[in-house]
Enzyme design. Structure first.
Site, mmCIF file in Angstrom:
data_model
loop_
_atom_site.group_PDB
_atom_site.id
_atom_site.type_symbol
_atom_site.label_atom_id
_atom_site.label_comp_id
_atom_site.label_asym_id
_atom_site.label_seq_id
_atom_site.Cartn_x
_atom_site.Cartn_y
_atom_site.Cartn_z
ATOM 1 N N GLY A 20 0.802 -1.209 0.000
ATOM 2 C CA GLY A 20 0.000 0.000 0.000
ATOM 3 C C GLY A 20 0.839 1.264 0.000
ATOM 4 N N ARG A 24 7.190 1.849 1.183
ATOM 5 C CA ARG A 24 7.466 0.413 1.282
ATOM 6 C C ARG A 24 7.807 -0.161 -0.083
ATOM 7 N NH1 ARG A 24 3.855 -3.282 5.086
ATOM 8 N NH2 ARG A 24 5.020 -2.018 6.583
ATOM 9 N N ARG A 43 2.489 11.109 -9.183
ATOM 10 C CA ARG A 43 1.773 11.306 -7.925
ATOM 11 C C ARG A 43 2.537 10.755 -6.727
ATOM 12 N NH1 ARG A 43 -4.549 11.426 -8.985
ATOM 13 N NH2 ARG A 43 -4.588 11.880 -11.211
ATOM 14 N N VAL A 88 1.042 -7.305 -1.080
ATOM 15 C CA VAL A 88 1.871 -7.629 0.084
ATOM 16 C C VAL A 88 1.679 -6.508 1.108
ATOM 17 C CG1 VAL A 88 3.592 -9.119 -0.997
ATOM 18 C CG2 VAL A 88 3.859 -6.654 -1.188
ATOM 19 N N GLY A 89 0.991 -6.824 2.186
ATOM 20 C CA GLY A 89 0.689 -5.794 3.174
ATOM 21 C C GLY A 89 0.511 -6.378 4.554
ATOM 22 N N GLU A 178 -8.294 -6.304 6.466
ATOM 23 C CA GLU A 178 -7.420 -5.374 5.753
ATOM 24 C C GLU A 178 -8.306 -4.515 4.853
ATOM 25 O OE1 GLU A 178 -6.400 -6.350 1.963
ATOM 26 O OE2 GLU A 178 -8.448 -6.926 2.471
ATOM 27 N N SER A 202 0.075 -7.947 11.764
ATOM 28 C CA SER A 202 0.810 -6.938 12.538
ATOM 29 C C SER A 202 0.143 -6.626 13.869
ATOM 30 C CB SER A 202 0.947 -5.655 11.728
ATOM 31 O OG SER A 202 -0.332 -5.150 11.387
ATOM 32 N N ASP A 203 -1.123 -6.996 14.005
ATOM 33 C CA ASP A 203 -1.827 -6.785 15.273
ATOM 34 C C ASP A 203 -2.972 -7.782 15.359
ATOM 35 O OD1 ASP A 203 -4.476 -4.938 14.422
ATOM 36 O OD2 ASP A 203 -2.744 -4.695 13.113
#
Length: 240
Positions: A20, A24, A43, A88-89, A178, A202-203
């Protein structure tokens, strides 16, 4: 060139990895690809093409949410010859027994987005991953000895949800929450191409625990290696 991507046909590889965050995207190019070349910066959304074990692989950011990833995925599939997009996130676990750092592959993606209603169907479209991408990801994760769960994701339009609607999805066995997978899968279906979302936990929405910086780096690496090995496997398949 499209309204959102300033590149030429041939600038992107057959497979694009799509985080995203634009920063990254740059990190992935610098740390996981050989000889990365900047092919888009319109952008401020960086896109790079380089090599992983001699296989061309691209990486470009999607931005946040279904509308953003749908635009970029549509243009990559339609105007630049891209066949596979692997998101990939990060994601939030919807199960108490899912440890932080678990890699999750989205076999399907539920959503609260209104985007599905725009199809004009007398039914509800079920966004799913491409089987070959998913099968290769599962195979590679096992070969590498990496733990990867497979199941449904919940792609929400709301990052801050005061009503905690995700709890109903957890009750239905959805693994993680997500914001992009359902839009990516729909776009792939509309364009006749392939997509898969691979996320690092991640959480945890149930327990409230979250990763520290060191844990994020380790889990992120596992997700990236699985995605890159999947891209390498897909490169051996004939052109569609």
């Amino acid at each position: 060139m499209t309204p959102h991507i300033a590149a030429e046909m041939g600038d992107f590889a057959k497979t694009v990895l799509m985080p995203g965050d634009p920063k990254r995207s740059a990190y992935i190019a610098e740390h996981f690809l050989e000889a990365p070349k900047l092919v888009n910066n319109l952008r401020g959304v960086q896109g790079y093409t380089g090599y992983y074990k001699d296989v061309p692989v691209s990486v470009m950011a999607s931005g946040m949410g279904i509308p953003s990833i749908s635009i970029y995925a549509h243009e990559l599939y339609t105007f630049f010859g891209v066949e596979n997009i692997i998101r990939v996130g990060t994601a939030g676990a919807l199960r108490a027994d899912m440890p932080l750092g678990t890699v999750v592959a989205g076999m399907a993606a539920c959503t609260d987005s209104n985007v599905m209603s725009q199809l004009g169907l007398d039914a509800v479209f079920a966004p799913t991953a491409d089987f070959m991408l998913l099968a290769n990801a599962v195979s590679k994760s096992r070969e590498l000895g990496m733990n990867m769960s497979v199941g449904s994701l919940y792609s929400t339009d709301l990052f801050y949800d005061d009503l905690n609607r995700w709890k109903k999805m957890a009750d239905l066995g959805v693994l993680a929450i997500e914001m992009e997978a359902a839009g990516l899968y729909l776009t792939a279906a509309q364009t006749g191409q392939k997509a898969l979302a691979i996320c690092s936990i991640s959480d945890n929405m149930i327990t409230g625990v979250a990763m520290d910086g060191k844990e994020r780096e380790s889990a992120f690496r596992d997700m990236m290696i699985i995605a890159l090995e999947t891209a390498k496997a897909m490169d051996k398949l004939p052109v569609a």
